[in-house]
Design an enzyme around this catalytic site. Structure first.
Site: not given
Ligand code: HSE
Length: 455
Positions: A66-67, A148, A153, A155, A209, A224, A321
């Site tokens: 959308r951007r 996953e 991230g 891992i 975030e 998580k 990342g």
């Molecule tokens: N804001 C999250 C963190 C990014 O700092 O871990 C990944 O979920």
């Protein structure tokens, strides 16, 4: 014993015939922000190797974004601003949801599932808050949801819990699962920065975030944690039952005292199986410096999982990342692609528990949780204060395991008294703290941080 069956010439020829290449798996990516762009870049860079491992090429047939201004080359790709077109596109086998949030993302994923598409998502909030509903819809349609990239991230912790550790009864897990929070605590300890300075730095570096309260107040970590707990203990996702405490109240003073006592303060997500129920909690925690996980610094993530057969195992890596997360997204695409033609029951189950099964879902109330505590009390430097504090603790069945009190700074009437307690039920500890705070010789609130040996 029956005689071995003789292979006919025709069967042998069939066996030796080179398999015709399977058609490409066709993916539609929705969301072309950091992770979406990273995924497009890594898919292009490693296309040949990914196709070889997957047994088929991975073709991006459509992108919904959308951007403008993605950090990847889309000149040869079919990009639409209408992300729901991707969910309806009959060419798409797998919809890769990277739009984030829970409202549009939920509708998008449900629409794609209804159209018979498999889902790959990096959206922890979506899975944690709506996973029970989405898994039920996916089961109904015979498609899978892979996630996953939603936890830690790059891992491969979801795969480890679901497959690598499948023979274990997992007793507990504890993780540094928010990179921003870990970065802030590391900066405060190593560079003496204040909480606010370290947060501003994390935002500048793009770790936080969109709403940084998700990072610093533990909501991101709670998302998580419930996903991991669901897989580890085979329970439904229970995001609303996680006890969540952030790091905004942690001071440099507490980090220094923790060091003096041989501990580090880390923001942990902890899930533990007990006879009475499952503990689900996110909070700052003192952990012994000698533990490997205590030395996970900066933006890195780590998850410690303790299984009855394997013992403790530690998973470490970049928790956020563009390309680290893309690594996990692509692993999921390959997993789904490998079993594209399989019957649903031949795939590794996506959810920790079959939809609708509530077994083992009881979460232990926080009052019943047993831990040790770090307490920092601002007390007047007068005779008798320590004995009053010790009596209150002992009346609640709590003993004092370690204590630090330095000489008061010149001109200061108050001295910090730092205590490590024995293990006690949360309710007992809270009562003791409430009584300590009413003492005439004690000023302000008692700082309290839970302590976990993790061993
Ligand atoms: N804001 C999250 C963190 C990014 O700092 O871990 C990944 O979920």
């Amino acid at each position: 014993m029956s005689a071995p069956v003789q292979e006919t010439t025709e069967q042998a020829a069939q066996r030796q015939k080179p398999q015709s290449p399977r058609r490409a798996v066709r993916i539609g990516i929705c969301g072309l922000g950091t992770v979406g762009s990273g995924t497009v870049n890594v898919l292009a860079r490693n296309a040949e190797q990914i196709a070889a491992r997957c047994g088929r090429a991975v073709e991006i047939v459509q992108i919904g974004a959308r951007r403008d201004n993605p950090a990847c080359d889309t000149s040869a790709l079919n990009v639409t601003r209408e992300i729901f077109d991707v969910a309806a596109n009959p060419e798409v086998d797998i919809l890769v949801e990277l739009v984030g949030g829970t409202t549009v993302a939920r509708e998008l994923v449900l629409a794609a599932i209804a159209n018979g598409k498999h889902i790959v998502t990096a959206n922890k909030a979506l899975i944690a808050e709506h996973g029970n509903e989405l898994f039920a819809a996916a089961t109904e349609m015979g498609v899978t949801i892979a996630y996953e990239a939603a936890v830690a991230g790059g891992i491969p912790i979801i795969k480890s819990l679901r497959e690598g550790l499948v023979g274990n009864r997992i007793q507990w897990l504890a993780g540094i699962i928010n990179g921003t929070g870990n970065y802030i605590l590391t900066e405060m300890r190593d560079k003496g920065r204040s909480f606010a300075e370290a947060l501003a730095q994390a935002q500048q570096l793009g770790y936080a975030e969109a709403d940084p309260t998700f990072d610093v107040e533990g909501i991101d970590a709670a998302h998580k944690l419930v996903i991991m707990a669901s897989l580890a203990f085979g329970i439904p996702l229970a995001f609303d039952k996680v006890y969540t405490e952030g790091i905004s109240g942690i001071s440099s003073e507490d980090i220094r005292y923790a060091d003096e006592l041989g501990y580090r303060i880390k923001h942990l997500g902890i899930a533990r199986r007990t006879e009475q129920g499952v503990e689900l909690r996110v909070h700052p925690t003192l952990i012994p410096q000698r533990r490997l996980i205590a030395n996970v610094n900066g933006v890195m993530n780590a998850v410690l999982v303790n299984g009855d057969a394997v013992g403790p195992t530690l998973y470490y890596g970049a928790g956020a990342g563009a390309e680290a997360t893309a690594s996990a997204v692509i692993a999921d695409i390959v997993d789904v692609a490998r079993t594209l033609e399989a019957f649903p029951d031949q795939r590794v189950p996506a959810a920790g528990v079959a939809p609708g099964n509530q077994n083992g879902a009881s979460v232990l109330p926080m009052d019943e949780v047993v831990t040790s505590y770090y307490l920092r009390i601002s007390a007047q430097d007068k005779p008798g204060v320590m004995s009053q504090v010790a009596k209150i603790c002992s009346d609640q069945g709590i003993s004092i395991e370690a204590l630090i009190q330095h000489e008061p700074a010149e001109g200061k009437a108050l001295v910090p008294v730092v205590i490590l307690t024995s293990r006690a039920k949360e309710a007992r500890l809270r009562e003791a703290v409430a009584q300590i705070e009413t003492l005439d010789t004690v000023e302000g609130e008692v700082v309290r941080i839970r302590v976990e040996p993790l061993g």
